[in-house]
Design a protein around this motif. Structure first.
Motif, short mmCIF file in Angstrom:
data_model
loop_
_atom_site.label_atom_id
_atom_site.label_comp_id
_atom_site.label_asym_id
_atom_site.label_seq_id
_atom_site.Cartn_x
_atom_site.Cartn_y
_atom_site.Cartn_z
N SER A 83 9.01 -7.33 -13.35
CA SER A 83 9.52 -6.19 -12.57
C SER A 83 8.44 -5.14 -12.33
N THR A 84 7.42 -5.12 -13.19
CA THR A 84 6.37 -4.10 -13.05
C THR A 84 5.22 -4.54 -12.16
N LYS A 85 5.26 -5.76 -11.67
CA LYS A 85 4.12 -6.26 -10.89
C LYS A 85 3.76 -5.36 -9.71
N PRO A 86 4.74 -4.80 -9.00
CA PRO A 86 4.34 -3.88 -7.91
C PRO A 86 3.59 -2.66 -8.42
N HIS A 87 3.74 -2.31 -9.72
CA HIS A 87 3.09 -1.13 -10.28
C HIS A 87 2.17 -1.52 -11.43
N LEU A 88 1.60 -2.73 -11.36
CA LEU A 88 0.70 -3.20 -12.40
C LEU A 88 -0.63 -3.57 -11.75
N LEU A 89 -1.70 -3.10 -12.35
CA LEU A 89 -3.02 -3.48 -11.83
C LEU A 89 -3.94 -3.85 -12.98
N LEU B 35 -1.17 5.19 -9.76
CA LEU B 35 -2.22 4.24 -10.08
C LEU B 35 -3.49 4.53 -9.27
N GLU B 36 -3.31 4.85 -8.00
CA GLU B 36 -4.46 5.15 -7.15
C GLU B 36 -5.20 6.39 -7.65
N ASN B 37 -4.46 7.44 -8.02
CA ASN B 37 -5.09 8.67 -8.53
C ASN B 37 -5.81 8.41 -9.85
N MET B 38 -5.22 7.56 -10.69
CA MET B 38 -5.84 7.24 -11.97
C MET B 38 -7.17 6.52 -11.75
N VAL B 39 -7.18 5.57 -10.80
CA VAL B 39 -8.41 4.82 -10.51
C VAL B 39 -9.50 5.77 -10.03
N GLU B 40 -9.15 6.72 -9.18
CA GLU B 40 -10.14 7.67 -8.67
C GLU B 40 -10.74 8.51 -9.81
N ASP B 41 -9.90 8.91 -10.76
CA ASP B 41 -10.42 9.69 -11.89
C ASP B 41 -11.28 8.84 -12.81
N LEU B 42 -10.91 7.56 -12.98
CA LEU B 42 -11.72 6.68 -13.82
C LEU B 42 -13.09 6.43 -13.20
#
Length: 376
Positions: free
Chosen positions: A247-253, A344-351
């Protein structure tokens, strides 16, 4: 031989014994009634004549003279011969089947004794079949206990597979086989009571063998653990976890990054800041497709601080983790679940501001190709 014969006689199928006794009684009644009315004998002599004629002994002290007496005596003799043939055939058939079974079991035991090591699998249902295929694909020796005749017959044996047609809850053979040659006992029946009894049976005589059992109901997990099972697997729990991750696949990276050991806590602060959770970490050895996976049970920032303090006070654990980062040349992948795609996108940018981000949702093969130059 005497013991085997007694065992065969005592284990004759009940239906055969019942049928034989009924036929003997009916034939004896026929002989006594016929001898009394046709041969004109008294009761005692009628019984005597019937038995000697049925058994084809025929001492000759009573001789039929009239046609009806001869017909009666002939029919009684033929019926007696047929009865003897019937009884002998039952005994011979059962003897052959028993000897065949003993011979087959002896061959199975010899094959087991010749194995250097093996796994014991109890139950060949839906779960058991999956376990069986996993073991078979890895070319492991397998001993399967299955009480259902139809299922037992469907399992194909070879040099590494032995099937035993016994109920593991009613036979102590499984306890004998769970010895030092046994890698593990896997109990996969769908009945928790049976699983519990098998665990107790094995653990009573084998305190060191590794036992993995299925628990159909969550409430029975503690009982199985107290009985001596080393590991309990519940389809309810694992199935629920699988459904959750699906169920989390759409929000899992899967984000592949490169940073040193000292950047762990700062990285985790960024992940927690955006409401995301870190599920596990893959460490990529240069040029190797299959990574080393480590479950990461830290979900909150406070837990991250505790983990950091733990590493500071446990030199061996800290050194082991540092060595792992060195072997992987600091390249690893995080499986991260976020509340939504934007987080998730914002987290990637900060990382990206904090560390080197190699890629998003890369395959193991792609990462291996990118890191193989690190070996040089």
């Amino acid at each position: 031989m005497r013991k085997i014969t007694i065992k065969i006689l005592t284990k004759l199928p009940t239906r055969y014994l019942t049928t034989g006794i009924i036929i003997i009684i009916l034939l004896l009644i026929y002989g006594v009634v016929g001898s009394y009315f046709i041969m004109d004998l008294n009761i005692v002599d009628s019984i005597y004549y019937s038995i000697t004629t049925m058994t084809t002994v025929g001492y000759g002290d009573y001789i039929p003279y009239t046609p009806i007496e001869k017909i009666f005596s002939t029919s009684l003799s033929l019926a007696g011969v047929a009865l003897l043939a019937y009884v002998f055939n039952i005994f011979l058939t059962n003897f052959q089947q028993t000897m065949k079974r003993y011979s087959k079991e002896a061959r199975k035991m010899k094959k087991i004794n010749d194995m250097d090591d093996y796994y014991i699998l109890c139950g060949f249902g839906r779960v058991g079949k999956v376990v069986f295929e996993e073991l078979k694909n890895r070319k492991q020796n397998i001993i399967v206990f299955e009480k259902n005749s139809e299922i037992y017959e469907s399992i194909e044996e070879d040099n590494s597979i032995v099937t035993i047609h016994k109920d593991a809850t009613e036979d102590d053979l499984i306890a004998k086989l769970a010895n030092e040659k046994c890698n593990s006992v896997i109990i996969s029946t769908g009945n928790d009571v049976s699983n519990l009894f098998i665990v107790l049976t094995i653990r009573e005589t084998n305190p060191d063998v590794w036992i993995v059992t299925r628990a159909s109901k969550i409430k029975n997990i503690s009982r199985l653990r107290k009985a001596g099972a080393n590991k309990i697997v519940s389809p309810e729990i694992s199935g629920g976890q699988d459904m959750f991750f699906e169920s989390t696949k759409p929000h899992l990276l899967r984000i592949t990054v490169k940073h040193g050991f000292d950047g762990i806590y700062d990285e985790f602060k960024v992940i927690e800041k955006h409401g995301c959770t870190l599920e596990n970490i893959d460490y990529h050895l240069p040029g190797i497709n299959t990574p080393l996976t480590r479950e990461f049970n830290v979900r909150r920032l406070a837990d991250g601080k505790k983990y950091g303090q733990y590493l500071k006070t446990h030199d061996d654990q800290r050194q082991a983790l540092q060595n792992l980062y060195k072997v992987a040349y600091n390249v690893h992948s995080h499986f991260i679940i976020g509340p939504d795609k934007k987080s998730l996108e914002n987290m990637v940018e900060d990382l990206k501001k904090l560390e080197e981000v190699i890629g998003i949702n890369l395959t193991n093969e792609e990462i291996a190709e990118m890191t193989k130059n690190d070996i040089k």
